[in-house]
Every structure is written in structure tokens, then in C-alpha cells.
Design a protein around this motif. Structure first.
Motif, short mmCIF file in Angstrom:
data_model
loop_
_atom_site.label_atom_id
_atom_site.label_comp_id
_atom_site.label_asym_id
_atom_site.label_seq_id
_atom_site.Cartn_x
_atom_site.Cartn_y
_atom_site.Cartn_z
N SER A 1 0.95 13.71 -1.04
CA SER A 1 0.74 13.24 -2.42
C SER A 1 1.94 13.55 -3.32
O SER A 1 2.25 12.77 -4.22
CB SER A 1 -0.54 13.82 -3.01
N ASP A 2 2.61 14.67 -3.08
CA ASP A 2 3.79 15.00 -3.89
C ASP A 2 4.90 13.97 -3.69
O ASP A 2 5.63 13.66 -4.63
CB ASP A 2 4.30 16.40 -3.55
N ASP A 3 5.02 13.45 -2.46
CA ASP A 3 6.01 12.40 -2.20
C ASP A 3 5.70 11.16 -3.03
O ASP A 3 6.60 10.56 -3.62
CB ASP A 3 6.03 12.02 -0.71
N ALA A 4 4.42 10.81 -3.09
CA ALA A 4 4.01 9.64 -3.86
C ALA A 4 4.29 9.85 -5.34
O ALA A 4 4.81 8.95 -6.02
CB ALA A 4 2.53 9.36 -3.64
N VAL A 5 3.97 11.03 -5.86
CA VAL A 5 4.22 11.32 -7.28
C VAL A 5 5.72 11.22 -7.57
O VAL A 5 6.12 10.64 -8.59
CB VAL A 5 3.68 12.72 -7.67
N HIS A 6 6.53 11.74 -6.68
CA HIS A 6 7.99 11.70 -6.87
C HIS A 6 8.49 10.25 -6.92
O HIS A 6 9.28 9.88 -7.81
CB HIS A 6 8.69 12.47 -5.76
N VAL A 7 8.06 9.42 -5.98
CA VAL A 7 8.49 8.02 -5.94
C VAL A 7 8.02 7.29 -7.20
O VAL A 7 8.79 6.55 -7.82
CB VAL A 7 7.95 7.32 -4.67
N LEU A 8 6.79 7.50 -7.58
CA LEU A 8 6.24 6.81 -8.75
C LEU A 8 6.91 7.29 -10.05
O LEU A 8 7.17 6.48 -10.94
CB LEU A 8 4.73 7.01 -8.82
N LEU B 1 -0.27 1.22 11.57
CA LEU B 1 0.26 -0.13 11.38
C LEU B 1 0.90 -0.28 10.00
O LEU B 1 1.90 -1.00 9.85
CB LEU B 1 -0.85 -1.17 11.57
N ALA B 2 0.34 0.39 9.00
CA ALA B 2 0.94 0.37 7.67
C ALA B 2 2.33 0.99 7.70
O ALA B 2 3.27 0.49 7.07
CB ALA B 2 0.04 1.09 6.67
N LYS B 3 2.47 2.07 8.44
CA LYS B 3 3.78 2.74 8.57
C LYS B 3 4.78 1.82 9.26
O LYS B 3 5.94 1.73 8.84
CB LYS B 3 3.60 4.05 9.36
N GLU B 4 4.34 1.11 10.29
CA GLU B 4 5.23 0.16 10.98
C GLU B 4 5.66 -0.96 10.03
O GLU B 4 6.84 -1.34 10.01
CB GLU B 4 4.53 -0.43 12.20
N ALA B 5 4.72 -1.49 9.25
CA ALA B 5 5.05 -2.54 8.29
C ALA B 5 6.02 -2.02 7.23
O ALA B 5 6.95 -2.73 6.83
CB ALA B 5 3.78 -3.08 7.64
N LEU C 1 6.95 1.16 -3.73
CA LEU C 1 5.52 1.19 -4.04
C LEU C 1 4.68 1.27 -2.77
O LEU C 1 3.69 2.01 -2.73
CB LEU C 1 5.12 -0.06 -4.84
N THR C 2 5.08 0.54 -1.76
CA THR C 2 4.36 0.58 -0.49
C THR C 2 4.41 1.98 0.10
O THR C 2 3.41 2.50 0.61
CB THR C 2 4.94 -0.44 0.50
N GLY C 3 5.57 2.62 0.03
CA GLY C 3 5.70 3.99 0.51
C GLY C 3 4.82 4.95 -0.26
O GLY C 3 4.19 5.85 0.32
N ALA C 4 4.71 4.75 -1.57
CA ALA C 4 3.85 5.61 -2.39
C ALA C 4 2.38 5.40 -2.03
O ALA C 4 1.62 6.36 -1.89
CB ALA C 4 4.08 5.33 -3.87
N TYR C 5 1.97 4.14 -1.86
CA TYR C 5 0.58 3.85 -1.48
C TYR C 5 0.24 4.48 -0.13
O TYR C 5 -0.83 5.05 0.05
CB TYR C 5 0.33 2.35 -1.41
N LEU C 6 1.18 4.37 0.80
CA LEU C 6 0.95 4.95 2.12
C LEU C 6 0.87 6.48 2.04
O LEU C 6 0.01 7.09 2.68
CB LEU C 6 2.05 4.52 3.09
N ALA C 7 1.72 7.08 1.24
CA ALA C 7 1.69 8.53 1.07
C ALA C 7 0.35 8.99 0.48
O ALA C 7 -0.21 9.99 0.91
CB ALA C 7 2.86 9.00 0.20
N ILE C 8 -0.17 8.24 -0.47
CA ILE C 8 -1.47 8.57 -1.06
C ILE C 8 -2.55 8.44 0.00
O ILE C 8 -3.42 9.31 0.13
CB ILE C 8 -1.78 7.67 -2.27
N ALA C 9 -2.49 7.38 0.80
CA ALA C 9 -3.51 7.16 1.83
C ALA C 9 -3.46 8.24 2.91
O ALA C 9 -4.49 8.56 3.51
CB ALA C 9 -3.32 5.78 2.46
N GLU C 10 -2.30 8.82 3.13
CA GLU C 10 -2.17 9.86 4.14
C GLU C 10 -2.74 11.20 3.69
O GLU C 10 -2.91 12.09 4.49
CB GLU C 10 -0.70 10.00 4.57
#
Length: 156
Positions: A45-52, A11-15, A31-40
């Protein structure tokens, strides 16, 4: 964040997809994409680090961004990089009194096998300046339970 907290990543991915349809380049979507990547987990996690890191370069680093990068690095098992993010948060943004920064420093120190005064210093700072934080409340509760159980064996 609500979907992530209740472990409904689908549901987070859909949102997130709906948010990206409105404005893919918005800070909120990133930021939402980074949070979701961390949760996954560690695979993203590398995707989240890149976005951040991109947000940090674009808008300048902040305490929140450095903590998020540290969490993403912890999730990916990159504890030295996480420690670097947290040290920057302490040195540049006064993170020495921020509960999230201190909790993350405790976690990273544990993963890096640090013992004694370093971890104790973070814990004392947490207890003294952030007594209402859930981590501190849980820690105090566990310490109290340990002390009560230890006392039973001292008298036996």
C-alpha cells in the motif's frame, strides 16, 4: 482492472509488465501499478500511496487521485491519513456529493470508531444523492431485511 476484479493478480502483473514495456512512465502504467499494489494488500500500500502522491504532485490533485490515495491508506491501516485525503476531496473538489468519497468516508469513520451523527450524515448524503450506487442498494436491502426480522420479534 478486469484481472484485479476476478482476483487474478498474476495476470494483472503480466499485463502491467507489458504496459510498462510500451511506456513505463505513462500515467496509465503508473495508475495500473498503483491499483495492483492496492489489490496486493497492506504490504504494497505504501508503494501505491507513493505513486499516487507523485501523480498528484506532477499533474495536480483530483477527486479520483485523492480517493485512490485514501483507499491505499485504508489498505495499509493508515486511517487518519485516509481521512485527510477524503477531507481534501470534499473541501477542494466537491466530494461531498461523490459516491466513492462518501463510501470511503463511511468506511474510514467506522475504522476510526466514529459513531452517530458523523456517519449518519455521510449515509444520508449517500442515500439522497447516490441512490443507484451499489453500496447504497446493498445497504437499503440489508436495512430492509433487518427491519423485517425485527418486526417478527416485536409481535412475539
Amino acid at each position: 482492472q478486469i484481472y484485479i476484479r476476478i482476483d487474478r493478480l498474476d495476470l494483472a502483473k503480466e499485463a502491467l509488465d507489458l504496459l510498462k514495456q510500451a511506456d513505463e512512465d505513462s500515467i496509465l502504467a503508473q495508475l495500473t501499478g498503483a491499483y495492483l499494489a492496492i489489490a496486493e494488500g497492506s504490504s504494497r500500500s505504501d508503494d501505491a500511496v507513493h505513486v499516487l502522491a507523485s501523480l498528484s504532485e506532477q499533474y495536480g490533485p483530483s477527486l479520483m487521485l485523492l480517493n485512490c490515495m485514501a483507499v491505499a491508506n485504508i489498505t495499509g491501516g493508515k486511517y487518519d491519513a485516509a481521512e485527510g485525503n477524503l477531507k481534501a476531496a470534499v473541501n477542494e473538489f466537491g466530494g461531498a456529493s461523490d459516491a466513492d468519497t462518501l463510501v470511503n468516508l463511511v468506511v474510514v469513520s467506522q475504522y476510526l470508531g466514529r459513531k452517530g451523527s458523523e456517519v449518519d450524515g455521510y449515509l444520508m448524503a449517500l442515500k439522497s444523492s447516490c441512490g443507484d450506487h451499489p453500496f447504497v442498494k446493498g445497504l437499503v436491502q440489508v436495512e430492509g431485511a433487518f427491519e423485517r426480522e425485527a418486526a417478527k420479534y416485536l409481535t412475539a
